[in-house]
Every structure is written in structure tokens, then in C-alpha cells.
Design a protein around this motif. Structure first.
Motif, PDB file in Angstrom:
ATOM      1  N   MET A  26       0.808  -1.216   0.000  1.00 36.38           N
ATOM      2  CA  MET A  26       0.000   0.000   0.000  1.00 36.38           C
ATOM      3  C   MET A  26       0.845   1.272   0.000  1.00 36.38           C
ATOM      4  N   ALA A  27       2.148   1.133   0.102  1.00 37.71           N
ATOM      5  CA  ALA A  27       3.033   2.292  -0.026  1.00 37.71           C
ATOM      6  C   ALA A  27       3.307   2.599  -1.498  1.00 37.71           C
ATOM      7  N   ASP A  28       2.804   1.754  -2.397  1.00 37.17           N
ATOM      8  CA  ASP A  28       2.968   1.944  -3.833  1.00 37.17           C
ATOM      9  C   ASP A  28       1.761   2.689  -4.382  1.00 37.17           C
ATOM     10  N   PRO A  29       1.932   3.943  -4.836  1.00 39.42           N
ATOM     11  CA  PRO A  29       0.792   4.720  -5.335  1.00 39.42           C
ATOM     12  C   PRO A  29       0.033   4.029  -6.468  1.00 39.42           C
ATOM     13  N   GLU A  30       0.719   3.268  -7.294  1.00 40.73           N
ATOM     14  CA  GLU A  30       0.049   2.591  -8.403  1.00 40.73           C
ATOM     15  C   GLU A  30      -0.977   1.574  -7.897  1.00 40.73           C
ATOM     16  N   LYS A  31      -0.668   0.920  -6.785  1.00 40.86           N
ATOM     17  CA  LYS A  31      -1.581  -0.059  -6.190  1.00 40.86           C
ATOM     18  C   LYS A  31      -2.849   0.636  -5.693  1.00 40.86           C
ATOM     19  N   PRO A 107      -1.016  10.502   3.541  1.00 36.62           N
ATOM     20  CA  PRO A 107       0.172  10.841   4.344  1.00 36.62           C
ATOM     21  C   PRO A 107       0.850   9.676   5.051  1.00 36.62           C
ATOM     22  N   GLY A 108       0.107   8.743   5.615  1.00 31.25           N
ATOM     23  CA  GLY A 108       0.733   7.620   6.329  1.00 31.25           C
ATOM     24  C   GLY A 108       1.630   6.780   5.437  1.00 31.25           C
ATOM     25  N   PRO A 109       1.076   6.224   4.367  1.00 34.98           N
ATOM     26  CA  PRO A 109       1.915   5.461   3.451  1.00 34.98           C
ATOM     27  C   PRO A 109       3.003   6.306   2.792  1.00 34.98           C
TER      28      PRO A 109
END
Length: 152
Positions: A26-31, A107-109
Motif C-alpha cells: 500500500m506504499a505503492d501509489p500505483e496499487k 500521508p501515512g503510506p
């Protein structure tokens, strides 16, 4: 001593959250954008991550957190003083939602993703910091004007 325990607990919770964001992808914006793209190539994995998080959190909340009348490492619970829906709340929610939908990250990820070296996340983070600073400045200016009006 209590402040040290509070800060260490906060640091551990933040680290655990960030690690969870990275491990789950979930730290991947594409996901995230894939999850929000319900009319296109929809990726439901974010729903499973959220469901899994709730399956862990809900029993812990109802068994360990809710029964307590006082936090374990703080003097009091940090709760919002206002519970009304006003223009500040709605505009903030709209800006947050637009930012999340456009950038694909919240913001969290984003904090977790800084360590991954994605330049887009660094631009997002810098923009977020500028936005927070401008918002804080505007709120301070508004409060200053209101206090001057009240004393005059």
C-alpha cells in the motif's frame, strides 16, 4: 519516565504501521490508484488489506482498549473537542480525498514510502509539508484577526 514510554510506544506504533504499509504494497501509489479505478483495471487488494487490519484491530479494540477509562501511557485520550460538521471539516476532507485520488497516496503510506526512494513520493511529501505550513499560517492569521477584533 511516562513521556519516554509514550514516545517509544508512538514510535513503535508508527514503525509497525509503516512496515505494514510496505509489506502489503500500500506504499505503492500505483496499487492505490488501481483500487480507486473501479471503472477500469480495478485492483481489490486494498480492500483485503483493510479487511485484514480490521480483523486484527476490532477484537483488540473491544477487549483491550475500549474497556479502559484511561490510556496506558498518557494522561488522557486525545480526542477532538468539536463534533460538528463545519466548512473546515468538509473542505479538509475534500482536499484530502482529491489529493489521495490524484496522487494515489495518503500521508501515512507516504511517510513509509520515503525510504523506498520514489521521487514522486518525495514531491508529494514536500507538497504536503508546504500545504500544512500554509494552512497553519492561515489559521494563525485568522485567529490573530479574531483576537484583535475581540479586544477592540
Amino acid at each position: 519516565m511516562n513521556k519516554v514510554i509514550f514516545r517509544l510506544t508512538s514510535l513503535f506504533a508508527g514503525f509497525l504501521f509503516g512496515l505494514g504499509m510496505i509489506i502489503s504494497g500500500m506504499a505503492d501509489p500505483e496499487k492505490v490508484i488501481g483500487f480507486l479505478d473501479v471503472a477500469g483495471a480495478w485492483d481489490p487488494s486494498l480492500a483485503f488489506v483493510m479487511g485484514g487490519a480490521l480483523m486484527v484491530f476490532m477484537p483488540a479494540y473491544f477487549l483491550l482498549i475500549k474497556p479502559k477509562s484511561k490510556p496506558v501511557v498518557a494522561e488522557e485520550f486525545c480526542l477532538a473537542k468539536s463534533n460538528k460538521v463545519d466548512s473546515r471539516l468538509v473542505s479538509g476532507a475534500v482536499i484530502f480525498g482529491l489529493g489521495w485520488g490524484l496522487a494515489g497516496i495518503c500521508p501515512g503510506p507516504a511517510m513509509s514510502s520515503l525510504a523506498l526512494g520514489n521521487i514522486g513520493v518525495w514531491v508529494f511529501f514536500a507538497s504536503m509539508m508546504v500545504g500544512l505550513g500554509v494552512t497553519n499560517l492561515l489559521i494563525c492569521m485568522k485567529n490573530s484577526r479574531e483576537s484583535q477584533t475581540q479586544t477592540a
